[in-house]
Scaffold this active site. Structure first.
Site, PDB file in Angstrom:
ATOM      1  N   HIS A 151      55.362  54.180   0.052  1.00 47.55           N
ATOM      2  CA  HIS A 151      55.421  55.466  -0.633  1.00 47.55           C
ATOM      3  C   HIS A 151      56.759  55.552  -1.367  1.00 47.55           C
ATOM      4  CE1 HIS A 151      52.494  56.980   2.666  1.00 47.55           C
ATOM      5  NE2 HIS A 151      51.846  56.507   1.628  1.00 47.55           N
TER       6      HIS A 151
ATOM      7  N   GLU B 272      59.921  57.779  -0.639  1.00 49.06           N
ATOM      8  CA  GLU B 272      60.596  57.633   0.657  1.00 49.06           C
ATOM      9  C   GLU B 272      61.694  56.570   0.539  1.00 49.06           C
ATOM     10  OE1 GLU B 272      57.252  56.947   3.243  1.00 49.06           O
ATOM     11  OE2 GLU B 272      56.309  58.832   2.625  1.00 49.06           O
TER      12      GLU B 272
ATOM     13  N   HIS C   8      58.949  53.982   6.624  1.00 51.30           N
ATOM     14  CA  HIS C   8      58.591  55.147   5.824  1.00 51.30           C
ATOM     15  C   HIS C   8      59.617  56.262   5.982  1.00 51.30           C
ATOM     16  CE1 HIS C   8      54.351  54.271   4.538  1.00 51.30           C
ATOM     17  NE2 HIS C   8      54.515  53.330   5.463  1.00 51.30           N
TER      18      HIS C   8
ATOM     19  N   GLU D  86      59.295  55.996  11.013  1.00 54.90           N
ATOM     20  CA  GLU D  86      59.517  57.158  10.148  1.00 54.90           C
ATOM     21  C   GLU D  86      60.967  57.628  10.250  1.00 54.90           C
ATOM     22  OE1 GLU D  86      57.409  58.439   8.079  1.00 54.90           O
ATOM     23  OE2 GLU D  86      55.429  57.754   8.742  1.00 54.90           O
TER      24      GLU D  86
END
Length: 410
Positions: free
Chosen positions: A197, A200, A290, A366
């Protein structure tokens, strides 16, 4: 997204040269830039109020929406101006709830990024950035950007160390090379990818930290790992979306982290090429890096819902997380996503697809766009420097599980 608007601030009775120097301009005509001016500005004395809007990604069919949340723009002629940048469409952003408790990043030199006061009003749907710059030019971004130029510098640096080789897995739809750095001589195959993504950007800061420590010939842990394993590292899995200033998709409008079941060259060449390389090398460990818009924590999302999940994989994952938490207070295990029920995993998501296909330990890491609630540093929040250190600190956790990832007969 080359939007630029100029207007005069504090212009009454000023000489022409001074007037020129005091024109306030908004621009996003650069790598990863994203903003447009939405309404005529209000200027009074040294107060400037500017209405802006984030430009959406192309429509993503699988997500049934045109994502947006990422912004990155330059304001010039703002020295000592009391500026209010109002992002008028923030309430319709993909993860608008993520703006609660969030402060925008800002930088005068695009090297050092700091936080500035920011508020989100649910009633109006506006995100307001309030700042009085100390320089003529200031940049603002959802998170500190990681440019394709810096990416090229990282890849070149790694190649020139003599400790890594660089291979081009294939080309993207915009004809950018999909770079993979390969280091080590050991039999275990470690795959780590970042930034599926594009918005990010902390993911690429993280992997920079990993790469630079891993290739440090004076680091005993790195040298030990490289003798036991071969590392395959993709620093930017979506360079097209990164350059275009997108949040979630590639040049074809595809969310790459929903393309791992049946990737195609037409729609998701990035995933297609990475998966093809994995099929050639095999995978013993996979980490997909991410960023999360809402949660103010670093955490692991596992693949407990895949059919092949086992007590062995659960034990390995727990050991990895405990070791990571041991090595850095920036990691924690109390907060994260709900765990999938057995057999319910979405096998189009990278960690689930790779974990199931190769019966290996596969996880998603994350990081926050905000500050970390468990170890806050308000001046910078979660920052490039912290993400780099966080990436370097993962090696101890990998070492913890490396020898037990797969038996010789598996």
């Amino acid at each position: 997204m080359g939007i630029s608007l100029a207007f005069a601030a504090n212009d009454a009775g000023t000489p022409a040269l001074k007037l020129l120097q005091q024109q306030v301009k908004i621009s996003s005509a650069f790598d990863s830039g994203n903003i447009k001016v939405a309404e005529p500005p209000s200027v009074k004395d040294t107060y400037v109020d500017i209405g802006l809007e984030i430009v959406p990604d192309p429509f993503c069919e699988i997500d049934n929406q045109a994502h947006f949340q990422w912004y990155y723009f330059r304001a010039s002629g703002v020295l000592s101006q009391t500026c209010k940048f109002r992002v008028k469409n923030a309430g319709k952003a993909s993860y608008a709830e993520g703006y609660h408790g969030y402060n925008s990043t800002a930088s005068y030199d695009r090297q050092h990024w700091f936080r500035v006061p920011t508020s989100y009003d649910e009633a109006t749907g506006e995100l307001c950035i309030d700042h009085t710059p100390e320089k003529d030019v200031c940049y603002y971004a959802y998170f500190a950007p990681y440019s394709l130029e810096r990416h090229a510098d990282l890849v070149s640096w790694a190649a020139n160390t003599g400790e890594a080789t660089v291979t081009e897995l294939g080309l993207t739809l915009d004809d950018y090379p999909l770079d993979c750095l390969i280091a080590g001589t050991g039999p275990k195959k470690i795959w780590i990818i970042a930034r599926q993504h594009p918005g990010e950007s902390m993911a690429e800061w993280w992997i920079e930290g990993l790469i630079k420590r891993l290739l440090d010939t004076n680091d005993a842990l790195s040298q030990s790992l490289l003798s036991q394993a071969t590392f395959f590292m993709v620093p930017n899995a979506n360079p097209d979306g990164s350059r275009r200033g997108y949040l979630r998709v590639n040049a074809a409008g595809r969310n790459l982290n929903r393309e791992w079941a049946t990737p195609t060259l037409e729609h998701a060449p990035e995933v297609f090429h990475i998966m093809a390389a994995m099929e050639t090398t095999g995978v013993d460990f996979f980490l997909d890096v991410h960023g999360d818009e809402a949660l103010p924590y670093n955490f692991i999302a596992g693949n407990e819902g895949v059919p092949s999940w086992s007590p062995k994989l659960e034990a390995l994952q727990n050991r990895f997380k405990q070791a990571y938490m041991r090595d850095t207070p920036d990691f924690q295990v109390e907060h994260g996503y709900p765990v999938d029920e057995p057999g319910t995993a979405n096998l189009a998501i990278a960690s689930n697809a790779v974990g199931e296909k190769f019966n290996c330990l596969a996880m998603t890491l994350e990081q926050p766009f905000k500050d970390t609630a468990n170890a806050p540093r308000p001046v910078q929040g979660w920052s490039p420097e912290r993400a780099v250190n966080f990436g370097a600190n993962v090696l101890g956790a990998i070492a913890e599980v490396l020898k037990d990832l797969r038996e010789p007969t598996e």
